[in-house]
Design an enzyme around this catalytic site. Structure first.
Site, PDB file in Angstrom:
ATOM      1  N   GLY A   8      14.087  16.490   6.442  1.00 38.36           N
ATOM      2  CA  GLY A   8      12.853  15.787   6.120  1.00 38.36           C
ATOM      3  C   GLY A   8      13.045  14.290   6.032  1.00 38.36           C
ATOM      4  O   GLY A   8      12.417  13.615   5.212  1.00 38.36           O
ATOM      5  N   ALA A   9      13.883  13.747   6.906  1.00 33.49           N
ATOM      6  CA  ALA A   9      14.259  12.328   6.819  1.00 33.49           C
ATOM      7  C   ALA A   9      13.125  11.377   7.156  1.00 33.49           C
ATOM      8  O   ALA A   9      13.196  10.195   6.812  1.00 33.49           O
ATOM      9  CB  ALA A   9      15.443  12.052   7.748  1.00 33.49           C
ATOM     10  N   GLY A  11       9.919  11.652   6.128  1.00 31.34           N
ATOM     11  CA  GLY A  11       8.891  11.598   5.103  1.00 31.34           C
ATOM     12  C   GLY A  11       9.083  10.414   4.163  1.00 31.34           C
ATOM     13  O   GLY A  11      10.098   9.698   4.223  1.00 31.34           O
ATOM     14  N   ILE A  13       9.701  10.334   0.898  1.00 31.30           N
ATOM     15  CA  ILE A  13      10.881  10.487   0.049  1.00 31.30           C
ATOM     16  C   ILE A  13      12.140  10.564   0.897  1.00 31.30           C
ATOM     17  O   ILE A  13      13.159   9.932   0.582  1.00 31.30           O
ATOM     18  CB  ILE A  13      10.737  11.730  -0.846  1.00 31.30           C
ATOM     19  CG1 ILE A  13       9.545  11.566  -1.791  1.00 31.30           C
ATOM     20  CG2 ILE A  13      12.020  11.979  -1.640  1.00 31.30           C
ATOM     21  CD1 ILE A  13       9.244  12.794  -2.637  1.00 31.30           C
ATOM     22  N   GLY A  14      12.096  11.317   1.983  1.00 28.71           N
ATOM     23  CA  GLY A  14      13.281  11.470   2.828  1.00 28.71           C
ATOM     24  C   GLY A  14      13.782  10.156   3.387  1.00 28.71           C
ATOM     25  O   GLY A  14      14.989   9.883   3.387  1.00 28.71           O
ATOM     26  N   TYR A 150       3.012  26.951  -3.217  1.00 35.08           N
ATOM     27  CA  TYR A 150       3.908  25.800  -3.301  1.00 35.08           C
ATOM     28  C   TYR A 150       4.662  25.801  -4.629  1.00 35.08           C
ATOM     29  O   TYR A 150       5.879  25.623  -4.674  1.00 35.08           O
ATOM     30  CB  TYR A 150       3.087  24.518  -3.147  1.00 35.08           C
ATOM     31  CG  TYR A 150       3.868  23.238  -3.340  1.00 35.08           C
ATOM     32  CD1 TYR A 150       4.631  22.704  -2.306  1.00 35.08           C
ATOM     33  CD2 TYR A 150       3.826  22.559  -4.557  1.00 35.08           C
ATOM     34  CE1 TYR A 150       5.337  21.529  -2.482  1.00 35.08           C
ATOM     35  CE2 TYR A 150       4.525  21.380  -4.734  1.00 35.08           C
ATOM     36  CZ  TYR A 150       5.286  20.871  -3.696  1.00 35.08           C
ATOM     37  OH  TYR A 150       5.996  19.710  -3.879  1.00 35.08           O
TER      38      TYR A 150
END
Length: 242
Positions: A8-9, A11, A13-14, A150
């Protein structure tokens, strides 16, 4: 050379995690699924700043088959750490959810991280001070209506990390969860300014988290002197809920 893979780089946060780890001397695999151009741009940005390190975009659909996950891990250069910074949600009442959508959330948020951990285990255990960090959620500790699946996936991830940490602690592989509260990210872009303002009003810190607020704690957990902290879920929520 220390190398980590960040799932998830691309995103909010990523990408913040990638920038923080790169500044700390890590070479990185930058995982993406659909946003290859973002991953490539991030790799170029980081290489310009840290030319002695490697930054390699790498694609994987986290809803892929077991054979695809196995083949993905088999092609990797050795890694010292894995950071699972991805996550998806389907907002709405459970009764309105399609069964396929439930499966997708569980596959991406829970099943894929567990399976990839199993596949990465051998090479991580072969290295001292190896690390796994999962991105949880404050809703894994206090479930959220309208995001029941979730919430369940993130709660299960914390339980898995606590259990798995007990299997690997003696080897120097630490396993922890960073659980953000409300973050100014694409996942929360579905809410109106008024709705976000109402959430901010509930947060003692008075604001939504930035990606960097989360990334700094991932960096701490990957440090060589953090071996003794394992099996924990750490809530980064500005005093909200947990």
């Amino acid at each position: 050379m220390r190398r980590a893979i960040v799932f998830g780089a691309t995103g909010t946060i990523g990408s913040a995690i990638c920038r923080q780890l790169a500044a700390s001397g890590w070479s990185l695999y930058l995982h993406f699924n659909q946003h290859g151009e973002r991953a490539q741009a991030l790799a170029e940005e980081l290489f310009d700043q840290y030319p002695e390190q490697d930054f390699l975009p790498i694609q994987l659909d986290l809803a892929a088959s077991d054979s695809a996950l196995t083949a993905f891990v088999a092609q990797l250069l050795p890694v010292n750490a894995a950071v699972f910074a991805h996550g998806i949600t389907k907002y709405g009442l459970l009764g309105d959810q399609e069964l396929a959508a439930i499966d997708q959330v569980l596959q991406v948020n829970l099943h894929a991280p567990i399976k990839l951990t199993k596949l990465l285990e051998k090479q991580l255990l072969a290295r001292p001070h190896s690390r796994i960090v999962y991105l949880g959620s404050v809703y894994g500790g206090q479930g959220s209506a309208m995001e029941t699946v979730y919430s369940a996936s993130k709660a299960a991830l914390s339980a898995f990390a606590q259990s798995y940490a007990r299997e690997t602690a003696a080897s120097g592989l630490s396993v922890n969860v960073i659980a953000p509260g409300a973050v100014a990210s694409a996942m929360n872009a579905i809410f109106s300014p008024a709705e976000l303002a109402a959430v901010k009003a509930e947060i003692p810190a008075g604001r939504l988290a930035k990606g960097s607020d989360i990334a700094v704690w991932v960096d701490h957990l990957l440090a060589e002197d953090s071996d003794y902290l394992t099996g924990q879920t750490i809530y980064i929520a500005g005093g909200w809920l947990r």
